[in-house]
Design an enzyme around this catalytic site. Structure first.
Site, PDB file in Angstrom:
ATOM      1  N   HIS A 128       0.848  -1.202   0.000  1.00  0.00           N
ATOM      2  CA  HIS A 128       0.000   0.000   0.000  1.00  0.00           C
ATOM      3  C   HIS A 128       0.884   1.254   0.000  1.00  0.00           C
ATOM      4  CE1 HIS A 128      -3.124  -2.578   2.346  1.00  0.00           C
ATOM      5  NE2 HIS A 128      -3.586  -2.443   1.128  1.00  0.00           N
ATOM      6  N   SER A 163      -2.993  -7.588   3.139  1.00  0.00           N
ATOM      7  CA  SER A 163      -3.270  -7.416   4.572  1.00  0.00           C
ATOM      8  C   SER A 163      -3.614  -8.765   5.196  1.00  0.00           C
ATOM      9  CB  SER A 163      -4.432  -6.441   4.767  1.00  0.00           C
ATOM     10  OG  SER A 163      -4.085  -5.177   4.287  1.00  0.00           O
ATOM     11  N   ARG A 214      -2.344  -5.888  -8.114  1.00  0.00           N
ATOM     12  CA  ARG A 214      -1.277  -6.873  -7.887  1.00  0.00           C
ATOM     13  C   ARG A 214      -1.199  -7.903  -8.998  1.00  0.00           C
ATOM     14  NH1 ARG A 214      -3.411  -7.675  -1.973  1.00  0.00           N
ATOM     15  NH2 ARG A 214      -5.189  -6.951  -3.173  1.00  0.00           N
ATOM     16  N   LYS A 274     -15.783  -6.683   6.040  1.00  0.00           N
ATOM     17  CA  LYS A 274     -16.862  -6.811   7.030  1.00  0.00           C
ATOM     18  C   LYS A 274     -16.374  -7.226   8.404  1.00  0.00           C
ATOM     19  CE  LYS A 274     -20.592  -7.575   3.793  1.00  0.00           C
ATOM     20  NZ  LYS A 274     -19.909  -7.957   2.545  1.00  0.00           N
TER      21      LYS A 274
HETATM   22  P1  ADP Z   1      -6.030  -5.858   0.743  1.00  0.00           P
HETATM   23  O1  ADP Z   1      -6.475  -6.285  -0.640  1.00  0.00           O
HETATM   24  O2  ADP Z   1      -4.598  -6.172   1.022  1.00  0.00           O
HETATM   25  O3  ADP Z   1      -6.982  -6.229   1.857  1.00  0.00           O
HETATM   26  P2  ADP Z   1      -7.114  -3.183   0.671  1.00  0.00           P
HETATM   27  O4  ADP Z   1      -8.510  -3.602   0.474  1.00  0.00           O
HETATM   28  O5  ADP Z   1      -6.803  -2.340   1.841  1.00  0.00           O
HETATM   29  O6  ADP Z   1      -6.029  -4.329   0.707  1.00  0.00           O
HETATM   30  O7  ADP Z   1      -6.590  -2.505  -0.652  1.00  0.00           O
HETATM   31  C1  ADP Z   1      -6.561  -1.140  -0.928  1.00  0.00           C
HETATM   32  C2  ADP Z   1      -5.922  -0.927  -2.274  1.00  0.00           C
HETATM   33  O8  ADP Z   1      -4.542  -1.289  -2.239  1.00  0.00           O
HETATM   34  C3  ADP Z   1      -6.517  -1.724  -3.413  1.00  0.00           C
HETATM   35  O9  ADP Z   1      -6.464  -0.915  -4.565  1.00  0.00           O
HETATM   36  C4  ADP Z   1      -5.564  -2.900  -3.528  1.00  0.00           C
HETATM   37  O10 ADP Z   1      -5.593  -3.470  -4.811  1.00  0.00           O
HETATM   38  C5  ADP Z   1      -4.245  -2.227  -3.258  1.00  0.00           C
HETATM   39  N1  ADP Z   1      -3.202  -3.131  -2.775  1.00  0.00           N
HETATM   40  C6  ADP Z   1      -3.282  -4.034  -1.795  1.00  0.00           C
HETATM   41  N2  ADP Z   1      -2.116  -4.681  -1.611  1.00  0.00           N
HETATM   42  C7  ADP Z   1      -1.251  -4.161  -2.523  1.00  0.00           C
HETATM   43  C8  ADP Z   1       0.112  -4.412  -2.875  1.00  0.00           C
HETATM   44  N3  ADP Z   1       0.818  -5.353  -2.243  1.00  0.00           N
HETATM   45  N4  ADP Z   1       0.676  -3.681  -3.863  1.00  0.00           N
HETATM   46  C9  ADP Z   1      -0.064  -2.756  -4.510  1.00  0.00           C
HETATM   47  N5  ADP Z   1      -1.350  -2.468  -4.255  1.00  0.00           N
HETATM   48  C10 ADP Z   1      -1.939  -3.149  -3.271  1.00  0.00           C
END
Ligand code: ADP
Length: 157
Positions: free
Chosen positions: A17, A128, A90, A41
């Site tokens: 992120h 995450s 990703r 959720k």
């Molecule tokens: P996760 O999918 O890890 O639960 P989030 O829902 O918080 O993460 O994702 C928020 C944004 O960050 C989304 O656009 C997701 O595709 C992106 N994202 C999550 N992990 C990565 C990563 N390792 N590299 C680049 N973007 C990421």
């Protein structure tokens, strides 16, 4: 002023992120990281814990703000005067769902565009959920999350 919103659940924020934050902050005048209520959720961290970790990890970026929201993203972006939503991609399989959301957001707010930024190769495996799994078994998190928040995670029961 070009304003973008980077939404997600950030449960917790990872180095993947943070890499997207750094790159998007270099493109826009202002980047608002929006920790969304409805994105996950059953989060491990509360909304305020997730927001606090995002703030800690991104303090050094002067044009980055962190916020929370419990509303449609298209509506949130309109309120903030943002014309762009930033998403990290990703793998190809992320694309299908992300494209669906981008089209719906465009329908709800025709002035809004979505910018997909491909994940840096070394972070393509990172999520995450993987961080939470590693924490559960006491693994070293230093290559997965920003160092400023490692203690917040390890302190969490
Ligand atoms: P996760 O999918 O890890 O639960 P989030 O829902 O918080 O993460 O994702 C928020 C944004 O960050 C989304 O656009 C997701 O595709 C992106 N994202 C999550 N992990 C990565 C990563 N390792 N590299 C680049 N973007 C990421």
């Amino acid at each position: 002023m070009k304003i973008a919103v980077y939404p997600g659940s950030f449960d917790p924020i990872t180095l993947g992120h943070l890499d997207i934050v750094r790159r998007a902050a270099g493109i826009f005048d202002k980047l608002i990281i929006c920790v969304m209520v409805n994105a996950d959720k059953n989060p491990m961290f509360s909304l305020s814990e997730r927001l606090a970790m995002v703030k800690k990890a991104t303090e050094k970026y002067k044009n980055v703000e962190a916020d929370t929201a419990d509303m449609l993203l298209a509506e949130y972006a309109r309120e903030k005067g943002a014309a762009v939503i930033v998403k990290g991609l990703r793998v190809i399989s992320d694309y299908e769902r992300e494209c669906q959301m981008a089209l719906m957001n465009k329908k709800l707010n025709p002035d809004l565009d979505t910018l997909f930024i491909p994940a840096t190769e070394k972070y393509t495996y990172l999520s995450s959920s993987l961080v939470k799994e590693m924490h559960k078994y006491g693994a070293d998190l230093s290559e997965c999350v920003p160092r400023e928040i490692i203690k917040d995670i390890t302190d969490k029961q």
